[in-house]
Design an enzyme around this catalytic site. Structure first.
Site, PDB file in Angstrom:
ATOM      1  CE1 TYR A 154       7.353   5.190   1.718  1.00  0.00           C
ATOM      2  CE2 TYR A 154       9.375   6.472   1.799  1.00  0.00           C
ATOM      3  CZ  TYR A 154       8.452   5.652   2.421  1.00  0.00           C
ATOM      4  OH  TYR A 154       8.628   5.297   3.740  1.00  0.00           O
ATOM      5  CE  LYS A 182       5.701   7.144   4.058  1.00  0.00           C
ATOM      6  NZ  LYS A 182       4.645   6.529   4.893  1.00  0.00           N
ATOM      7  CB  THR A 187      11.126  -2.700   8.619  1.00  0.00           C
ATOM      8  OG1 THR A 187      11.146  -1.793   7.518  1.00  0.00           O
ATOM      9  CG2 THR A 187      10.950  -1.922   9.908  1.00  0.00           C
TER      10      THR A 187
HETATM   11  N1  LIG Z   1      11.469   1.486   8.299  1.00  0.00           N
HETATM   12  C1  LIG Z   1      11.875   2.727   8.072  1.00  0.00           C
HETATM   13  O1  LIG Z   1      13.043   3.112   8.297  1.00  0.00           O
HETATM   14  C2  LIG Z   1      10.918   3.728   7.544  1.00  0.00           C
HETATM   15  C3  LIG Z   1      11.439   4.953   7.099  1.00  0.00           C
HETATM   16  C4  LIG Z   1      10.563   5.935   6.694  1.00  0.00           C
HETATM   17  C5  LIG Z   1       9.199   5.700   6.719  1.00  0.00           C
HETATM   18  N2  LIG Z   1       8.720   4.479   7.119  1.00  0.00           N
HETATM   19  C6  LIG Z   1       7.263   4.298   7.133  1.00  0.00           C
HETATM   20  O2  LIG Z   1       6.881   3.612   8.304  1.00  0.00           O
HETATM   21  C7  LIG Z   1       5.716   2.810   8.034  1.00  0.00           C
HETATM   22  C8  LIG Z   1       5.974   1.360   8.448  1.00  0.00           C
HETATM   23  O3  LIG Z   1       6.986   0.817   7.611  1.00  0.00           O
HETATM   24  P1  LIG Z   1       7.838  -0.482   7.990  1.00  0.00           P
HETATM   25  O4  LIG Z   1       9.257  -0.134   7.772  1.00  0.00           O
HETATM   26  O5  LIG Z   1       7.396  -1.013   9.294  1.00  0.00           O
HETATM   27  O6  LIG Z   1       7.407  -1.441   6.778  1.00  0.00           O
HETATM   28  P2  LIG Z   1       7.034  -3.024   6.746  1.00  0.00           P
HETATM   29  O7  LIG Z   1       7.072  -3.389   5.321  1.00  0.00           O
HETATM   30  O8  LIG Z   1       7.882  -3.770   7.714  1.00  0.00           O
HETATM   31  O9  LIG Z   1       5.538  -3.060   7.280  1.00  0.00           O
HETATM   32  C9  LIG Z   1       4.485  -2.453   6.571  1.00  0.00           C
HETATM   33  C10 LIG Z   1       3.235  -3.260   6.779  1.00  0.00           C
HETATM   34  O10 LIG Z   1       2.155  -2.580   6.108  1.00  0.00           O
HETATM   35  C11 LIG Z   1       1.311  -3.576   5.573  1.00  0.00           C
HETATM   36  N3  LIG Z   1       0.536  -3.052   4.440  1.00  0.00           N
HETATM   37  C12 LIG Z   1       0.985  -2.813   3.178  1.00  0.00           C
HETATM   38  N4  LIG Z   1      -0.020  -2.403   2.405  1.00  0.00           N
HETATM   39  C13 LIG Z   1      -1.124  -2.377   3.192  1.00  0.00           C
HETATM   40  C14 LIG Z   1      -2.481  -2.050   2.959  1.00  0.00           C
HETATM   41  N5  LIG Z   1      -2.918  -1.673   1.760  1.00  0.00           N
HETATM   42  N6  LIG Z   1      -3.345  -2.111   4.009  1.00  0.00           N
HETATM   43  C15 LIG Z   1      -2.924  -2.479   5.239  1.00  0.00           C
HETATM   44  N7  LIG Z   1      -1.647  -2.839   5.512  1.00  0.00           N
HETATM   45  C16 LIG Z   1      -0.773  -2.783   4.494  1.00  0.00           C
HETATM   46  C17 LIG Z   1       2.241  -4.702   5.126  1.00  0.00           C
HETATM   47  O11 LIG Z   1       1.541  -5.945   5.018  1.00  0.00           O
HETATM   48  C18 LIG Z   1       3.312  -4.679   6.203  1.00  0.00           C
HETATM   49  O12 LIG Z   1       3.079  -5.662   7.193  1.00  0.00           O
HETATM   50  C19 LIG Z   1       5.450   2.979   6.535  1.00  0.00           C
HETATM   51  O13 LIG Z   1       4.511   3.986   6.332  1.00  0.00           O
HETATM   52  C20 LIG Z   1       6.780   3.428   5.987  1.00  0.00           C
HETATM   53  O14 LIG Z   1       6.636   4.145   4.792  1.00  0.00           O
HETATM   54  C21 LIG Z   1       9.553   3.489   7.505  1.00  0.00           C
END
Ligand SMILES: NC(=O)c1ccc[n+]([C@@H]2O[C@H](COP(=O)([O-])OP(=O)(O)OC[C@H]3O[C@@H](n4cnc5c(N)ncnc54)[C@H](O)[C@@H]3O)[C@@H](O)[C@H]2O)c1
Length: 309
Positions: A162, A166, A196
Site C-alpha cells: 500500500y 501510495k 471508513t
Molecule cells: N480512510 C482513510 O483514512 C484513508 C487514509 C489514507 C488513504 N485513504 C485512501 O482514500 C481512498 C478512499 O478510501 P476509503 O477510506 O474511502 O475506503 P472505502 O473502502 O470506504 O472505499 C473504497 C471504495 O473503492 C471501491 N473499489 C475498490 N476496488 C475498486 C476497483 N478496482 N475499482 C473501482 N472501485 C474500487 C470499493 O468498492 C469502495 O467502495 C483510498 O485510495 C484509500 O487508500 C483513505
C-alpha cells in the site's frame, strides 16, 4: 463557488471518501459519474449497488449522476468509464481517484498476490483512469485530477504494498502536473484521515491494539486512529481543488482530516558530499569517514536493531 456545468468522475464513489466527494461535487453543481463495482475491503468479491445508491442520493437532492460498476484496475474499463462521462455529460472536467482496498501483511508474509492486487488497484488504477482522462482533458485544454495517496507513502508498518503504491501516486501526481500543466490541467493528491471501513473495523482496531501494546505506535497515534471523524471532512478540499479558483495549485500533496488541512514540503536533497578530483569515484574508506561525519551528521536510525543480551 460553483461547479455548474462541470462533468466529474469519481472512482470508489460508492462508499467512504469517494461517496462524500461525489455528494459534495454534485451539491456544488457538477454532474457526476459514480464509479464503484462494490469491492470487498481486501479487493475480493463484489456487492451490488453502492454506485446506484449514491446516484439515487444525488438525484434525490436535485443533482445529476450516472452509476458505473466498472473496476479501475482494468485498462479498457477505465477507457469506458471516461467515455461514459464524455457521452453522458459532454466533457471530463474533474477526475477524483478514490478507489481503493487493503491487504495488510508484514513483508515476509506478503504474498505475490497481495502485492500485485494492491499495486494494481491503487497505482495502476490511477494510471488507467488518468491516462484515458488526460487525452480528453488535453484536448479540452482544461481539467482537474485529484489523486488519493496516504500519509503511509512515507513508509508504514504492515503495508509495504500500500505504501509503495501510495508513494507511486505521489510521484505520478507530481509528474502529471509537469506534463499536463500547460494544457490547463492540474493534478494534486490528498492524504486523508477519515473513518471508513478501510480504516475502522474490528480487525483494524485489534491490529492497532497489538501495535500499541508492542510499542510500535504511541497512545496518541492509537487514540487518533480509533476516534477518527468521518469522510465528509475530506470532501471540501477536494471540491475546492476541483474548482476554477484552484487553477494554479498543481503537483502538490495535501493532508486532510477534520479541522486540519496541510500541505507537504517539496522533496529536496538536504546534504551532499563531493569528490571532484581524480575520477570522482569515492573509495570505501572515504565514505566510511565522510558519511557519518558530513553526509549523515546528526542522523538517528528510526528503526535500530534490537539489542541482544
Ligand atoms: N480512510 C482513510 O483514512 C484513508 C487514509 C489514507 C488513504 N485513504 C485512501 O482514500 C481512498 C478512499 O478510501 P476509503 O477510506 O474511502 O475506503 P472505502 O473502502 O470506504 O472505499 C473504497 C471504495 O473503492 C471501491 N473499489 C475498490 N476496488 C475498486 C476497483 N478496482 N475499482 C473501482 N472501485 C474500487 C470499493 O468498492 C469502495 O467502495 C483510498 O485510495 C484509500 O487508500 C483513505
Amino acid at each position: 463557488m460553483s461547479l455548474k456545468g462541470k462533468a466529474a468522475l469519481v472512482t470508489g464513489a460508492g462508499r467512504g471518501i469517494g461517496r462524500a466527494v461525489a455528494l459534495s461535487l454534485a451539491e456544488h453543481g457538477a454532474s457526476v459519474v459514480v464509479v464503484d463495482p462494490g469491492m470487498g475491503r481486501d479487493g475480493r468479491g463484489t456487492e451490488d449497488g453502492p454506485a446506484e445508491e449514491v446516484v439515487a442520493e444525488i438525484r434525490a437532492a436535485g443533482g445529476d449522476a450516472i452509476a458505473c460498476a466498472l473496476p479501475v484496475d482494468d485498462y479498457n474499463a477505465a477507457a469506458e468509464m471516461i467515455q461514459l462521462c464524455k457521452d453522458g455529460f459532454g466533457s471530463v472536467d474533474i477526475v477524483v481517484n478514490c478507489a481503493g482496498m487493503l491487504r495488510e501483511r508484514m513483508i515476509w508474509n506478503l504474498s505475490e498476490d497481495d502485492w500485485d492486487a494492491v499495486i494494481r488497484v491503487h497505482l495502476k488504477g490511477h494510471y488507467n483512469v488518468n491516462h484515458h482522462a488526460s487525452k480528453v482533458m488535453r484536448e479540452q485544454k482544461s481539467g482537474r485530477i485529484i489523486n488519493f495517496s496516504s500519509d503511509a507513502w512515507r513508509g508504514s508498518v504492515g503495508q509495504i504494498n500500500y505504501a509503495a503504491a501510495k508513494g507511486g501516486i505521489v510521484s505520478m501526481t507530481r509528474g502529471l502536473a509537469l506534463e499536463l500543466g500547460k494544457y490547463g490541467v492540474t493534478s494534486n493528491a490528498i492524504c486523508p484521515m477519515a473513518a471508513t471501513r478501510m480504516t475502522l473495523n474490528d480487525g483494524v482496531i485489534n491490529g492497532m491494539k497489538k501495535r500499541l501494546e508492542s510499542g510500535m505506535i504511541s497512545q496518541a497515534r492509537f487514540d487518533a486512529m480509533t476516534n477518527m471523524p468521518g469522510p465528509e471532512y475530506i470532501a471540501p478540499i477536494v471540491t475546492y481543488l476541483a474548482s476554477d479558483q484552484a487553477q494554479d495549485i498543481n503537483g502538490r500533496i495535501f493532508h486532510a482530516e477534520k479541522g486540519r488541512i496541510g500541505v507537504y514540503s517539496e522533496p529536496v536533497e538536504i546534504q551532499s558530499i563531493y569528490k571532484y578530483e581524480g575520477d570522482g569515484l569515492f573509495s570505501f574508506d572515504e565514505l566510511a569517514d565522510a558519511v557519518p561525519k558530513s553526509l549523515m551528521g546528526g542522523y538517528v536510525n528510526p528503526s535500530p536493531a534490537e539489542k541482544t543480551e
